[in-house]
Scaffold this motif. Structure first.
Motif: not given
Length: 280
Positions: A224-248
């Motif tokens: 995973i990579t968390v970019f401050g409070r802006l977004l977080a990306a979870v690496y699952v192989g072929q794609v990133y799951l990208v979250y931008r909602e603050s609680r996530q």
């Protein structure tokens, strides 16, 4: 939240949205199916009672916002469907963090703290020889491209205000020093140079970069990579799951901070511990 505070927040958000949408009190009353006096009462400064669920839902629908936002339960005014459509995206992923998308997210989060759990070891802590070995069979990115992206990331990290935390399993680093598991097939000289380089870079870039090592028998993390409070990306192989909602984003931040708390090796001692693996 206290009753008075929630009622006050409801009034202010109702008035804010009326103003933004250019809707009169009479217009809202017609759309909500109530008298104008009912809307006036909702907006009255001394009103402490909350309207019933049906009226809140009608107001939210008329104003194009979510019920949760009107009630102060969310900071996102969009409807639940709109939040879901924007808070989680899928982005095409390269095999490791050495790609243009990750670099773009770094630039977007300039000045923010970055928290990173790599798929193997972070490219910024690898020698060019190790990058060549790792990317030799990777069709979508050549070793030279990986080196270029790695240098771009290092330049970003050395900018003023950079704050970067990395968590990796301690057994992965030990396996590198011993040429086991994922690292089988690398000649001893390349491995030794890599371990020395990694230790040196941890010492050189500390405290802007802080490397923690956790025991994967006790805790686990997907990349995973968390970019401050802006977004977080979870690496699952072929794609990133990208979250931008603050609680996530906050939930993934707390997960990462838990890895730091459980770390078997603190950042201050990372360089010494890494070099120690060569003597084991």
């Amino acid at each position: 939240m206290q009753k008075e505070m929630r009622a006050s927040l409801f009034r202010s958000r109702l008035a804010q949205r009326l103003n933004e949408r250019g809707i009169s009190r009479s217009g809202l009353a017609r759309q909500a199916g109530v008298d104008r006096s009912t809307i006036a009462q909702l907006l009255a400064g001394d009103e402490l009672r909350m309207p019933n669920a049906h009226l809140v839902a009608e107001c939210a629908a008329a104003l194009g916002v979510s019920v949760d936002w009107l009630l102060g339960l969310s900071d996102r005014p969009e409807s639940a469907a709109e939040v879901l459509s924007t808070s989680l995206r899928m982005e095409t992923a390269a095999r490791t963090p050495s790609d243009d998308q990750i670099l773009a997210w770094h630039q977007e989060a300039a000045g923010s703290k970055i928290r990173h759990v790599p798929a193997t070891l972070p490219d910024m802590l690898k020698t060019e020889a190790l990058l060549d070995w790792e990317y030799a069979a990777f069709l979508d990115k050549t070793p030279s491209q990986a080196r270029e992206t790695m240098r771009d990331t290092i330049n970003w990290m050395q900018a003023p205000g950079s704050d970067y935390e990395i968590c990796v399993p301690i057994d992965l680093v030990r396996a590198l020093a011993q040429g086991e598991g994922y690292w089988q097939g690398i000649d001893p000289e390349t491995r030794r140079a890599q371990v020395e380089f990694m230790a040196g870079r941890c010492a050189e870039l500390y405290p802007s970069l802080r490397l923690y090592m956790y025991d994967s028998r006790k805790v686990f993390s997907a990349p995973i990579t968390v970019f401050g409070r802006l977004l977080a990306a979870v690496y699952v192989g072929q794609v990133y799951l990208v979250y931008r909602e603050s609680r996530q984003v906050q939930a993934l931040t707390e997960h990462f901070d838990g890895l730091v708390r459980e770390a078997a090796v603190e950042a201050r001692g990372a360089a010494r511990t890494i070099r120690g693996f060569l003597r084991d």
